[in-house]
Design a protein around this motif. Structure first.
Motif, PDB file in Angstrom:
ATOM      1  N   THR A 571       0.809  -1.226   0.000  1.00  0.00           N
ATOM      2  CA  THR A 571       0.000   0.000   0.000  1.00  0.00           C
ATOM      3  C   THR A 571       0.839   1.270   0.000  1.00  0.00           C
ATOM      4  OG1 THR A 571      -0.094   0.099   2.415  1.00  0.00           O
ATOM      5  CG2 THR A 571      -1.814  -1.167   1.281  1.00  0.00           C
ATOM      6  N   ALA A 572       2.142   1.148  -0.107  1.00  0.00           N
ATOM      7  CA  ALA A 572       3.001   2.323   0.073  1.00  0.00           C
ATOM      8  C   ALA A 572       2.620   3.463  -0.873  1.00  0.00           C
ATOM      9  CB  ALA A 572       4.460   1.936  -0.128  1.00  0.00           C
ATOM     10  N   GLU A 573       2.199   3.136  -2.105  1.00  0.00           N
ATOM     11  CA  GLU A 573       1.847   4.175  -3.064  1.00  0.00           C
ATOM     12  C   GLU A 573       0.639   4.988  -2.610  1.00  0.00           C
ATOM     13  OE1 GLU A 573       2.904   3.471  -7.704  1.00  0.00           O
ATOM     14  OE2 GLU A 573       1.377   2.151  -6.845  1.00  0.00           O
ATOM     15  N   SER A 574      -0.214   4.406  -1.792  1.00  0.00           N
ATOM     16  CA  SER A 574      -1.460   5.081  -1.438  1.00  0.00           C
ATOM     17  C   SER A 574      -1.259   6.223  -0.456  1.00  0.00           C
ATOM     18  CB  SER A 574      -2.450   4.080  -0.835  1.00  0.00           C
ATOM     19  OG  SER A 574      -2.004   3.629   0.431  1.00  0.00           O
ATOM     20  N   HIS A 575      -0.246   6.139   0.371  1.00  0.00           N
ATOM     21  CA  HIS A 575      -0.004   7.176   1.387  1.00  0.00           C
ATOM     22  C   HIS A 575       1.457   7.096   1.792  1.00  0.00           C
ATOM     23  CE1 HIS A 575      -1.103  10.123   4.344  1.00  0.00           C
ATOM     24  NE2 HIS A 575      -0.746   9.353   5.355  1.00  0.00           N
ATOM     25  N   HIS A 576       1.795   6.101   2.543  1.00  0.00           N
ATOM     26  CA  HIS A 576       3.160   5.670   2.824  1.00  0.00           C
ATOM     27  C   HIS A 576       3.037   4.344   3.556  1.00  0.00           C
ATOM     28  CE1 HIS A 576       2.109   8.098   6.464  1.00  0.00           C
ATOM     29  NE2 HIS A 576       2.624   7.055   7.090  1.00  0.00           N
ATOM     30  N   ARG A 577       4.124   3.644   3.724  1.00  0.00           N
ATOM     31  CA  ARG A 577       4.039   2.339   4.362  1.00  0.00           C
ATOM     32  C   ARG A 577       3.589   2.496   5.803  1.00  0.00           C
ATOM     33  NH1 ARG A 577       5.137  -2.807   4.066  1.00  0.00           N
ATOM     34  NH2 ARG A 577       5.943  -2.695   1.966  1.00  0.00           N
TER      35      ARG A 577
END
Length: 608
Positions: A571-577
Motif C-alpha cells: 500500500t506504500a503508493e497510497s499514502h506511505h508504508r
C-alpha cells in the motif's frame, strides 16, 4: 526529528510530549540519488581555538577564520530560507554557531526542556564513538530556550534523559540574536542566529570525550521552520525520515584527519531497523486506472493561501485528479480570515465543482477572555465566505494545554457553540481524534508499527502525559452525542479501523456520525472478509478520502483495494508504508462503490 516528517521526529521516545497541529502528515526526506551523494558522506575539519564568551552575534575573532557550512534543504521544502553552521573546539568544549534567514519566529515555548522540535529550532547531534550506542542531542529555539538530551540507541530503541546534574561546569552556554525584528514569539524578522558552547563535562557519559587532535565524531546538524503552517527542514548529512539515523551522520574531525581502516559489516548483526524484506509471493495484479464512478475525495491537504496555491500548483492537482477520475477534492487547509478567503478564491471559485474548502479555528489562545464567542463569529464568517465545513486536527485533545498544563478536551464546553454553529449552518465537521492503536502503546518488541514509529517517533503518544486512546475517543463521542444536529466525519475510519466492531457500534448509536477511509486501507485491507461485510452493511455512512496530495497512482491503489479481489499487495503508493504487512482487495458491489465514491459525500456536502 523529522519528518514525513513526513519530517520525522523522535523525541516522543525520549520523553512524553505534545504534538502540534499539523505535524506531520508529511515526509520531507527523499531518496538519495547521485546528485545527493555528497550529502550522504560529508566531512568537516574543526579548528581549535582559545575559549571565548558567546553572545549570540558570532562576532568573536575566533569565528573569523572559519567558513560557513551550509545545511541542505530536505525534500522540496516550502520556505526559501537559508541555514548554515560554524564549529570550533577548545580544551574545554565545542562551539557551534547556527545562522539562517527567516520571516517569523514561530516559537511560543518559554521554558527549557520543552518540546522545542514542534516549533522553529536548530539542532545538533554528536555521536562520539561508533562502537558505543550513546550520543548527544542539543536543540535551541529562537527565543533562546534549550533542550539537551543524552540518547542511548539500543538496537534501534531510543531512550533519553537530561544530563545528570546539569549545572555549574556542565551547563551549556547559549545566546540567540535576531535581525530585522524583535526576539519575541511570532515576531516578523529577517533571520536569527544561535551561538552555543557545549562543555565536555556535559558529555561525560560518552566515549572519545574530550577529543584529541585527529579524533573523529559522527555528527549532524539540523534546522526546522514552521512558518505559515508549513514545514521545511534542513540537514548537513542526508538522513532518511528519522533524524536519529545516526549511522548516516557525517563526520567531524578535530584538528586534522588521521585515516583509519573501516570495519566490514557482518550481515548476522543486521539491525531490525535495517531489515526490509521483499515478498516472494506471486499474485494477480489488477490496475484500475479510473474508478467505477466519479470520486469525491473528502480528506486532502492542498495547502492554503494565495502564495501556496499558485496557478501552476493547482493545475498539477487538476491533472492528477483528471488522470485518476477524481471529480472533487476537499481541501482541509483553509484556515481562517484572509487565508481562508484566498484559499476559496484559488480553488473553489477558480475551479467550481473541483474543490471544496474547509475552515479551521484558532485554538492557540483558547484560555483568553471571549475566545469562544470570537472563534464562533470567525467561523460563521468563514462559512459565509465559502467554507463548506470545519476541520479539527488531532492536536485537539493532545496538544493544547492551559496555564496549569491541563489539556483542552474534545468535549470541553467552550467548544459547544462551535459544534452547534456547524449544525445550524449545515456544515460537517471533519475530526481527527487520536491515532492508530499502536501509537498509544510502548515502542518495544511487541509494537506492530515498530518500523514506522522508529522513523516517526513524534507519532508515539504513550505515557502518562497523554490521555489514553480510549479517553480521547470517548471525549469525541460525548461531543457527538451532545450535538445530534451536527454531522461529524471521523477521519481515518474514526481512527479505530483495528476494531470494526467498535466503529459499527458508534455508527449504530450516533446517526450523525460518518467515517472516511483515508490513510487507513493498510488496516482495513488486512482484514478483508470483515471489512467487506462492514462496508456493505454501513455503505451509507462511509466516505472516500486519501489524505494524500493528489497523485494518480495513489488514487489507483485505493481503487484496487475497493474494486478488486487482488491478494497481498503493498500500500506504500497510497499514502506511505503503514505497518509491515500487505493487504487484500474487498471487491465491493457497484451500488456500494457508488455511495462510497461520491453519493454519500454529495449528500453531506449539499452537492448537485
Amino acid at each position: 526529528m523529522v519528518q514525513q516528517f513526513s519530517l520525522s521526529r523522535h523525541h516522543r521516545l525520549l520523553r512524553a510530549a505534545t504534538l502540534t497541529a499539523f505535524i506531520f502528515s508529511w515526509t520531507l526526506a527523499q531518496p538519495v540519488d547521485a546528485d545527493e551523494a555528497k550529502l550522504s558522506t560529508p566531512k568537516l575539519i574543526i579548528k581549535k581555538c582559545e575559549d571565548f564568551g558567546v553572545n549570540g552575534q558570532g562576532d568573536a575573532k575566533q569565528w573569523q577564520s572559519v567558513d560557513w557550512t551550509p545545511l541542505n534543504t530536505r525534500g522540496k521544502g516550502q520556505h526559501d530560507y537559508t541555514a548554515r553552521i560554524k564549529m570550533l573546539y577548545s580544551d574545554k568544549g565545542v562551539y557551534v554557531l547556527f545562522d539562517g534567514t527567516d520571516k517569523t519566529l514561530t516559537a511560543t515555548m518559554k521554558e527549557d526542556f520543552l518540546d522545542l522540535w514542534n516549533e522553529d529550532v536548530y539542532e545538533c547531534f554528536f555521536w562520539t564513538n561508533e562502537k558505543h550506542p550513546m550520543y548527544f542531542e542539543y536543540e535551541i529555539s529562537p527565543l533562546g530556550f534549550e533542550l539537551p538530551i543524552l540518547v542511548p540507541n539500543l538496537d534501534g530503541k531510543f531512550l533519553g534523559w537530561r544530563p545528570w546534574h546539569y549545572e555549574g561546569d556542565k551547563k551549556i552556554q547559549k545566546k540567540v540574536s535576531v535581525t530585522g525584528g524583535q526576539q519575541k514569539s511570532m515576531s516578523q524578522v529577517t533571520g536569527w542566529r544561535a551561538e552555543v558552547f557545549i562543555p565536555y563535562a556535559v558529555l561525560e557519559p560518552l566515549q572519545n570525550v574530550p577529543p584529541k587532535e585527529g579524533t573523529k565524531w559522527r555528527a549532524n546538524f539540523y534546522r526546522v521552520d514552521y512558518d505559515d503552517d508549513k514545514v521545511t527542514a534542513w540537514d548537513w548529512a542526508r538522513v532518511g525520515p528519522s533524524f536519529h539515523e545516526h549511522k548516516k551522520y557525517g563526520t567531524i574531525v578535530f584538528g586534522k584527519e588521521v585515516e583509519e581502516p573501516e570495519a566490514k559489516e557482518d550481515i548476522r548483526q543486521l539491525k531490525l531497523a535495517d531489515w526490509q524484506p521483499k515478498s516472494m509471493m506471486k499474485t494477480k495484479v489488477t490496475r484500475v486506472n479510473t474508478p467505477a464512478f466519479p470520486v469525491i475525495d473528502v480528506h486532502n491537504h492542498l495547502g492554503g493561501g494565495a502564495k501556496t496555491l499558485t496557478d501552476e500548483r493547482v493545475k498539477r492537482y487538476l491533472k492528477e485528479m483528471d488522470d485518476a477520475g477524481v471529480k472533487t477534492v476537499v481541501n482541509l487547509d483553509g484556515g481562517w480570515d484572509n487565508k481562508l478567503k484566498e484559499t476559496v478564491a484559488a480553488l473553489d471559485e477558480a475551479h467550481p465543482g473541483r474543490f471544496l474548502t474547509f475552515a479551521l479555528i484558532n485554538l492557540s489562545d483558547f484560555e483568553s477572555e471571549g475566545w469562544t464567542e470570537r472563534e464562533t463569529n470567525r467561523l460563521r464568517k468563514s462559512f459565509q465566505a465559502g467554507a463548506k465545513g470545519l476541520k479539527f486536527h488531532k492536536s485537539l485533545g493532545l496538544s493544547y494545554r492551559d496555564k496549569d498544563g491541563k489539556l483542552l478536551g474534545i468535549d470541553d464546553a467552550r467548544l459547544d457553540p462551535i459544534w452547534a454553529l456547524c449544525g445550524e449552518m449545515n456544515r460537517p465537521v471533519m475530526i481527527h481524534t487520536s491515532d492508530p492503536a499502536a501509537f498509544f502503546t510502548p515502542l518495544d518488541r511487541f509494537n506492530e508499527r515498530w518500523h514506522e514509529l522508529n522513523d516517526h517517533p513524534n507519532w508515539l503518544f504513550h505515557g502518562d502525559k497523554f490521555p489514553t486512546r480510549e479517553e480521547l475517543l470517548e471525549q469525541r463521542n460525548r461531543a457527538i452525542a451532545r450535538h445530534p444536529k451536527t454531522t461529524f466525519i471521523g477521519a481515518h475510519f474514526g481512527n479505530n479501523p483495528e476494531n470494526l466492531e467498535a466503529v459499527g457500534k458508534w455508527l449504530d448509536k450516533y446517526p450523525n456520525f460518518y467515517v472516511d477511509i483515508d490513510a487507513r486501507i493498510s488496516e482495513l485491507g488486512r482484514q478483508p472478509y470483515s471489512c467487506r461485510r462492514f462496508f456493505i452493511k454501513y455503505q451509507d455512512r462511509i466516505l472516500f478520502g486519501t489524505d494524500t496530495t493528489p497523485k494518480a497512482d495513489a488514487y489507483r491503489l485505493y481503487y484496487r483495494f475497493m474494486e478488486t479481489d487482488d491478494e497481498y499487495f503493498d500500500t506504500a503508493e497510497s499514502h506511505h508504508r503503514q505497518g509491515f504487512w500487505n493487504i487484500y482487495g474487498i471487491f465491493l458491489p457497484e451500488p456500494v462503490l457508488e455511495k462510497i465514491y461520491h453519493a454519500n459525500a454529495k449528500k453531506l456536502l449539499g452537492l448537485q
